[in-house]
Design a protein around this motif. Structure first.
Motif, PDB file in Angstrom:
ATOM      1  N   ILE A   1       1.930  10.713   1.138  1.00 45.25           N
ATOM      2  CA  ILE A   1       0.803  11.364   1.812  1.00 45.25           C
ATOM      3  C   ILE A   1      -0.423  10.469   1.828  1.00 45.25           C
ATOM      4  O   ILE A   1      -1.082  10.307   2.866  1.00 45.25           O
ATOM      5  CB  ILE A   1       0.463  12.711   1.140  1.00 45.25           C
ATOM      6  N   ARG A   2      -0.761   9.880   0.696  1.00 42.47           N
ATOM      7  CA  ARG A   2      -1.925   8.989   0.669  1.00 42.47           C
ATOM      8  C   ARG A   2      -1.713   7.775   1.565  1.00 42.47           C
ATOM      9  O   ARG A   2      -2.651   7.304   2.225  1.00 42.47           O
ATOM     10  CB  ARG A   2      -2.224   8.552  -0.767  1.00 42.47           C
ATOM     11  N   ALA A   3      -0.477   7.263   1.610  1.00 41.57           N
ATOM     12  CA  ALA A   3      -0.191   6.129   2.493  1.00 41.57           C
ATOM     13  C   ALA A   3      -0.350   6.534   3.955  1.00 41.57           C
ATOM     14  O   ALA A   3      -0.907   5.785   4.760  1.00 41.57           O
ATOM     15  CB  ALA A   3       1.221   5.612   2.243  1.00 41.57           C
ATOM     16  N   LEU A   4       0.134   7.721   4.295  1.00 37.35           N
ATOM     17  CA  LEU A   4      -0.029   8.222   5.662  1.00 37.35           C
ATOM     18  C   LEU A   4      -1.501   8.300   6.039  1.00 37.35           C
ATOM     19  O   LEU A   4      -1.914   7.837   7.116  1.00 37.35           O
ATOM     20  CB  LEU A   4       0.617   9.601   5.783  1.00 37.35           C
ATOM     21  N   LEU A   5      -2.321   8.853   5.161  1.00 40.26           N
ATOM     22  CA  LEU A   5      -3.756   8.989   5.442  1.00 40.26           C
ATOM     23  C   LEU A   5      -4.438   7.624   5.503  1.00 40.26           C
ATOM     24  O   LEU A   5      -5.325   7.393   6.336  1.00 40.26           O
ATOM     25  CB  LEU A   5      -4.414   9.864   4.378  1.00 40.26           C
ATOM     26  N   SER A   6      -4.029   6.717   4.636  1.00 35.68           N
ATOM     27  CA  SER A   6      -4.632   5.391   4.616  1.00 35.68           C
ATOM     28  C   SER A   6      -4.320   4.638   5.901  1.00 35.68           C
ATOM     29  O   SER A   6      -5.212   4.040   6.518  1.00 35.68           O
ATOM     30  CB  SER A   6      -4.111   4.602   3.406  1.00 35.68           C
ATOM     31  N   LEU A   7      -3.066   4.678   6.334  1.00 37.37           N
ATOM     32  CA  LEU A   7      -2.699   3.972   7.561  1.00 37.37           C
ATOM     33  C   LEU A   7      -3.245   4.674   8.798  1.00 37.37           C
ATOM     34  O   LEU A   7      -3.582   4.008   9.793  1.00 37.37           O
ATOM     35  CB  LEU A   7      -1.191   3.843   7.646  1.00 37.37           C
ATOM     36  N   ALA A   8      -3.373   5.990   8.742  1.00 38.85           N
ATOM     37  CA  ALA A   8      -4.014   6.693   9.857  1.00 38.85           C
ATOM     38  C   ALA A   8      -5.469   6.277   9.973  1.00 38.85           C
ATOM     39  O   ALA A   8      -5.994   6.079  11.082  1.00 38.85           O
ATOM     40  CB  ALA A   8      -3.900   8.202   9.661  1.00 38.85           C
ATOM     41  N   THR A   9      -6.138   6.100   8.827  1.00 36.36           N
ATOM     42  CA  THR A   9      -7.515   5.614   8.829  1.00 36.36           C
ATOM     43  C   THR A   9      -7.592   4.220   9.433  1.00 36.36           C
ATOM     44  O   THR A   9      -8.452   3.921  10.270  1.00 36.36           O
ATOM     45  CB  THR A   9      -8.071   5.590   7.390  1.00 36.36           C
ATOM     46  N   TYR A  10      -6.691   3.354   9.015  1.00 31.73           N
ATOM     47  CA  TYR A  10      -6.648   1.984   9.527  1.00 31.73           C
ATOM     48  C   TYR A  10      -6.417   1.981  11.038  1.00 31.73           C
ATOM     49  O   TYR A  10      -7.116   1.293  11.790  1.00 31.73           O
ATOM     50  CB  TYR A  10      -5.535   1.225   8.812  1.00 31.73           C
ATOM     51  N   LEU A  11      -5.445   2.761  11.499  1.00 25.14           N
ATOM     52  CA  LEU A  11      -5.088   2.792  12.918  1.00 25.14           C
ATOM     53  C   LEU A  11      -6.229   3.347  13.768  1.00 25.14           C
ATOM     54  O   LEU A  11      -6.620   2.749  14.773  1.00 25.14           O
ATOM     55  CB  LEU A  11      -3.816   3.616  13.102  1.00 25.14           C
TER      56      LEU A  11
ATOM     57  N   GLY B   1       6.214   4.884   0.914  1.00 21.42           N
ATOM     58  CA  GLY B   1       5.566   5.687  -0.111  1.00 21.42           C
ATOM     59  C   GLY B   1       6.424   6.840  -0.575  1.00 21.42           C
ATOM     60  O   GLY B   1       6.508   7.137  -1.779  1.00 21.42           O
ATOM     61  N   ALA B   2       7.093   7.508   0.369  1.00 27.05           N
ATOM     62  CA  ALA B   2       7.975   8.618   0.004  1.00 27.05           C
ATOM     63  C   ALA B   2       9.159   8.127  -0.822  1.00 27.05           C
ATOM     64  O   ALA B   2       9.573   8.778  -1.798  1.00 27.05           O
ATOM     65  CB  ALA B   2       8.464   9.326   1.269  1.00 27.05           C
ATOM     66  N   LEU B   3       9.700   6.975  -0.476  1.00 22.74           N
ATOM     67  CA  LEU B   3      10.807   6.411  -1.249  1.00 22.74           C
ATOM     68  C   LEU B   3      10.348   5.995  -2.647  1.00 22.74           C
ATOM     69  O   LEU B   3      11.085   6.154  -3.627  1.00 22.74           O
ATOM     70  CB  LEU B   3      11.398   5.213  -0.507  1.00 22.74           C
ATOM     71  N   ALA B   4       9.121   5.467  -2.741  1.00 22.61           N
ATOM     72  CA  ALA B   4       8.583   5.111  -4.056  1.00 22.61           C
ATOM     73  C   ALA B   4       8.449   6.342  -4.943  1.00 22.61           C
ATOM     74  O   ALA B   4       8.654   6.260  -6.163  1.00 22.61           O
ATOM     75  CB  ALA B   4       7.234   4.414  -3.899  1.00 22.61           C
ATOM     76  N   GLN B   5       8.140   7.476  -4.345  1.00 23.83           N
ATOM     77  CA  GLN B   5       8.053   8.719  -5.111  1.00 23.83           C
ATOM     78  C   GLN B   5       9.416   9.204  -5.587  1.00 23.83           C
ATOM     79  O   GLN B   5       9.500  10.132  -6.385  1.00 23.83           O
ATOM     80  CB  GLN B   5       7.395   9.806  -4.262  1.00 23.83           C
ATOM     81  N   ARG B   6      10.462   8.591  -5.103  1.00 27.08           N
ATOM     82  CA  ARG B   6      11.827   8.897  -5.549  1.00 27.08           C
ATOM     83  C   ARG B   6      12.411   7.742  -6.348  1.00 27.08           C
ATOM     84  O   ARG B   6      13.620   7.632  -6.497  1.00 27.08           O
ATOM     85  CB  ARG B   6      12.723   9.201  -4.332  1.00 27.08           C
TER      86      ARG B   6
ATOM     87  N   THR C   1       0.830  -1.204   0.000  1.00 29.89           N
ATOM     88  CA  THR C   1       0.000   0.000   0.000  1.00 29.89           C
ATOM     89  C   THR C   1       0.862   1.251   0.000  1.00 29.89           C
ATOM     90  O   THR C   1       0.600   2.206  -0.746  1.00 29.89           O
ATOM     91  CB  THR C   1      -0.928  -0.003   1.226  1.00 29.89           C
ATOM     92  N   GLY C   2       1.897   1.268   0.838  1.00 30.72           N
ATOM     93  CA  GLY C   2       2.765   2.440   0.884  1.00 30.72           C
ATOM     94  C   GLY C   2       3.398   2.736  -0.451  1.00 30.72           C
ATOM     95  O   GLY C   2       3.353   3.871  -0.938  1.00 30.72           O
ATOM     96  N   ALA C   3       3.980   1.716  -1.084  1.00 34.02           N
ATOM     97  CA  ALA C   3       4.653   1.931  -2.361  1.00 34.02           C
ATOM     98  C   ALA C   3       3.671   2.304  -3.466  1.00 34.02           C
ATOM     99  O   ALA C   3       3.996   3.087  -4.358  1.00 34.02           O
ATOM    100  CB  ALA C   3       5.436   0.683  -2.748  1.00 34.02           C
TER     101      ALA C   3
END
Length: 203
Positions: A77-87, A123-128, A70-72
């Motif tokens: 940002i979307r991964a952060l929001l998605s995992l915050a939703t999950y948590l 996710g941030a690393l995938a963006q790089r 999911t992160g990659a």
């Protein structure tokens, strides 16, 4: 002193079309919200594949693999929001933590906190470009796994009274082979998907 901004690459979620029939900005926002919700649901679904292990409160689960995917796929940002939703949803009573678990606290909640950290960084690393080659993807996923353990082990120690060595033996060592296999699977999957994307773009 001028900061050097690294170029941002597209992640797989950027290829999902925006919602049609609405203004462009609203369409992109609706798409991103749907992706955030889908990511949380995907993690919750795979986390239900959970196998209790003798001698440790930490189960073997596919949740960690789902988090890294999911992160990659979503980007930082979307991964952060998605995992915050999950948590948050799981903490408030949605029983989609491993083994239909829910609620804040417990011996393994630190791993869920680690999920959020790991998915955001992956996710941030995938963006790089961290998911474009086998070697880069493997390194990205290893870093994500380390973050999960970095949050999970201290929490496990605090919740159970284990010392550091015992927490490593019960909260890390039993999962290293499985995590290695997950890293290899992701390292094969993402470059293959990107190769397919490039072929489609050339048509």
């Amino acid at each position: 002193m001028t900061a050097i901004a690294l170029p941002r690459k597209r992640v797989l979620a950027d290829y999902v079309p925006a919602v049609a029939g609405v203004p462009a900005t609203a369409g992109v926002l609706a798409r991103d919200l749907a992706l955030v919700a889908a990511g949380a649901g995907f993690i919750g679904l795979l986390a239900q594949w959970s196998v209790p292990l003798p001698g440790t409160p930490v189960p073997l689960t596919l949740g960690t693999f789902a988090v890294l995917l999911t992160g990659a796929s979503l980007g930082g940002i979307r991964a952060l929001l998605s995992l915050a939703t999950y948590l948050v949803a799981g903490g408030l009573g949605v029983n989609w933590f491993a083994g239909h678990g829910e609620g804040f606290g417990g011996a393994t909640f630190g791993y869920v906190v680690g999920y959020l950290l790991a998915a955001t960084l992956v996710g941030a690393l995938a963006q790089r470009g961290g998911d474009r080659t086998v070697a880069r993807t493997a390194m990205t996923m290893v870093v994500g796994n380390i973050l999960i353990y970095a949050a999970g082990v201290p929490w496990l120690m605090e919740a159970t009274g284990m010392d550091f060595g015992t927490a490593l033996a019960k909260g890390v060592v039993p999962f290293l082979i499985g995590d290695g296999l997950k890293v290899l699977a992701a390292a094969g999957l993402f470059p293959a998907v990107w190769a397919l994307v490039k072929r489609i773009e050339k048509r």
